[in-house]
Enzyme design. Structure first.
Site, PDB file in Angstrom:
ATOM      1  N   TYR A 109       0.862  -1.192   0.000  1.00 30.86           N
ATOM      2  CA  TYR A 109       0.000   0.000   0.000  1.00 30.86           C
ATOM      3  C   TYR A 109       0.893   1.235   0.000  1.00 30.86           C
ATOM      4  CZ  TYR A 109      -3.271   3.619   1.370  1.00 30.86           C
ATOM      5  OH  TYR A 109      -4.009   4.768   1.393  1.00 30.86           O
ATOM      6  N   GLU A 197      -3.248   7.593  -4.258  1.00 32.88           N
ATOM      7  CA  GLU A 197      -3.237   6.291  -3.596  1.00 32.88           C
ATOM      8  C   GLU A 197      -2.992   5.194  -4.623  1.00 32.88           C
ATOM      9  OE1 GLU A 197      -6.036   4.458  -0.244  1.00 32.88           O
ATOM     10  OE2 GLU A 197      -6.934   4.252  -2.232  1.00 32.88           O
TER      11      GLU A 197
END
Length: 396
Positions: A109, A197
C-alpha cells in the site's frame, strides 16, 4: 475532484511510475478489441467508477478468453455498481479499462495525502497491500509507515529510500521503489492533488514494481491552474445535486434528510445542521451561500436545495456581516414567488439591515415563518415539517 483509474495511471506514467498496459472501452466489442491489441492470454476487465472496493462488487474480473471479456463487459456496462463507498444508490458504469494481467509476487500500500493540520504532504505506506487503509490500520497497525515531506525541499531520494527499506523490499528493488515514490509525489505536487493512492503497488514475478491500481483526487480550488486536469472531470460520477450547485458557485454537500438549509458561513451552516438534528429533524444538505449574497444568488441557492426531490421544508439562517439582510429577504421573496414554493419555509435573519429584511418578509404577504434565534428557527422548521408530513400521510 476525483478522476478515473485509467486517467490517474496516464498521469503517473508521465512521471516515471510503471503501470500495466491497458486501454479504455465503451462496449463489449471494443473491450474484446482492446484485449487483442494487448495480446497475451489473461486480461483484467475493470469498471471505471469513482469508488474503491470495486472488486468486491464484481467490478474487477480476470478473463482468459474473448468470450469471458465480452460477458464481463456486458454485465458491467450500464450497471450501477454498489460498493460501501458509493452508498446504496451506486455509481453508473459507462466505461471499462482493459488491462494486461500481472503476475503478483507481493502487494504494497502506498498513499500520499495532504494533511491539513500539519500543512504537509504525508506519505502513508504498508507492506500489507490490497486492503483499504482503514482495514490495514485495524488489522496491522504496526505495518503502517508515515513520513512527512518538507514542502521547502520536496521528496528527497534519501527519504524515498527510507520508505522503501521500511517496506522490507529486496535491495535490488530499491531504485525502482524510489523512482515510484518520487514520481507519485512530483505528480501530486505539480498538479495540486489532495491525494494519490496506489493500492496495490505490486512486485511482479519478474521483479518489477508496478502500480496495479491508482486513485487521485485534486484540489478544486486550484483547477483554474490546470485546465488539462479539469477536462478529466466525469460529472456522471458525481452527486447531481452537488454538481448543479457547484456549477453555480455554491458550496453544497448533499445529505439524506428532508430539511433543506440555506446558510452563510461554514461554521454557522454546521451549527444549523446540529440544531436541526437536536430539534428532531434531519438536514438534507450543507449549503453556504457565501458573503455578499445578492437576491439572484439566494434564488440560485433555493433552486439548488429544491433540486433534491426529498426536501420537504427549508430553513434560511443568515447572520449578516458582509451580507445584508434586506438582500437576503429580497432573494427569499423572489424565490418563493418564482418557484411557487409550497413547502414550509422558516427564515432567521440577524445582523446588517435586519429590520429592513424582516419588514420585506412581513410585507410580502407570503407564507414565510420567521424566527429570532437559531434554536427557535430549528424548532419551527422541524415542527412545520412534521405537521406537513403528517398531513400528507393522512391524505394518502
Amino acid at each position: 475532484m476525483d478522476i478515473h483509474e485509467y486517467q490517474a495511471k496516464e498521469l503517473l506514467k508521465k512521471f516515471g511510475v510503471n503501470v500495466p498496459r491497458g486501454g479504455i472501452a465503451y462496449s463489449p466489442e471494443q473491450a474484446v478489441y482492446r484485449a487483442s491489441e494487448l495480446s497475451g492470454d489473461k486480461w483484467v476487465v475493470k469498471a471505471q467508477i469513482h469508488s474503491g472496493a470495486r472488486g468486491k462488487a464484481g467490478g474487477v474480473r480476470i478473463c482468459s478468453s474473448e468470450e469471458e471479456i465480452s460477458d464481463a463487459a456486458q454485465w458491467m456496462l450500464g450497471r450501477k455498481l454498489v460498493t460501501h463507498q458509493t452508498g446504496p444508490q451506486g455509481k453508473l458504469v459507462s466505461r471499462l479499462y482493459i488491462e494486461e494481467a500481472t503476475n503478483i509476487a507481493q502487494e504494497i500500500y502506498l498513499g500520499f495525502v495532504m494533511d491539513r493540520k500539519l500543512e504537509r504532504v504525508v506519505v502513508v505506506a504498508s507492506a500489507q497491500g490490497g486492503m483499504e487503509i482503514e482495514e490495514i490500520s485495524a488489522e496491522e497497525p504496526d505495518s503502517i509507515i508515515r513520513s512527512v515531506v518538507d514542502p521547502a525541499v520536496g521528496m528527497q531520494n534519501f527519504q524515498a529510500r527510507e520508505i522503501a527499506f521500511s517496506l522490507g523490499l529486496e535491495p535490488a528493488l530499491i531504485p525502482q521503489a524510489v523512482k515510484t515514490i518520487i514520481g507519485c509525489y512530483q505528480m501530486m505536487w505539480e498538479h495540486d492533488a489532495n491525494m494519490v493512492e496506489i493500492n496495490p503497488l505490486v512486485v511482479t514475478g519478474a521483479g518489477e514494481i508496478v502500480a496495479l491500481d491508482a486513485k487521485v483526487s485534486f484540489d478544486e480550488n486550484a483547477l483554474f491552474r490546470h485546465p488539462d486536469i479539469s477536462e478529466l472531470r466525469d460529472k456522471s460520477q458525481e452527486d447531481p445535486r452537488e454538481t448543479y450547485a457547484g456549477d453555480r458557485g455554491l458550496s453544497y454537500i448533499g445529505l439524506d434528510g428532508k430539511i433543506g438549509c440555506i446558510v452563510n458561513g461554514a461554521g454557522l451552516a454546521m451549527a444549523t445542521l446540529d440544531m436541526i438534528k437536536m430539534a428532531g429533524g434531519e438536514p438534507a444538505n450543507f449549503l453556504d451561500v457565501g458573503g455578499g449574497a445578492s437576491p439572484e444568488r439566494v434564488l440560485k441557492s433555493f433552486k439548488a436545495v429544491l433540486n433534491d426531490k426529498n426536501v420537504e421544508a427549508i430553513l434560511v439562517n443568515i447572520f449578516a456581516g458582509i451580507n445584508r439582510c434586506d438582500w437576503i429577504a429580497e432573494g427569499v421573496v423572489l424565490a418563493v414567488k418564482e418557484l411557487d414554493l409550497k413547502i414550509p419555509l422558516v427564515v432567521r435573519l440577524s445582523g446588517t439591515n435586519v429590520e429592513e429584511g424582516m419588514k420585506l418578509l412581513k410585507e410580502s404577504g407570503l407564507e414565510i415563518e420567521t424566527a429570532n434565534t437559531l434554536a427557535e428557527a430549528a424548532e419551527k422548521v422541524v415542527g412545520l415539517w412534521k405537521a406537513s408530513d403528517e398531513t400528507l400521510a393522512e391524505a394518502s
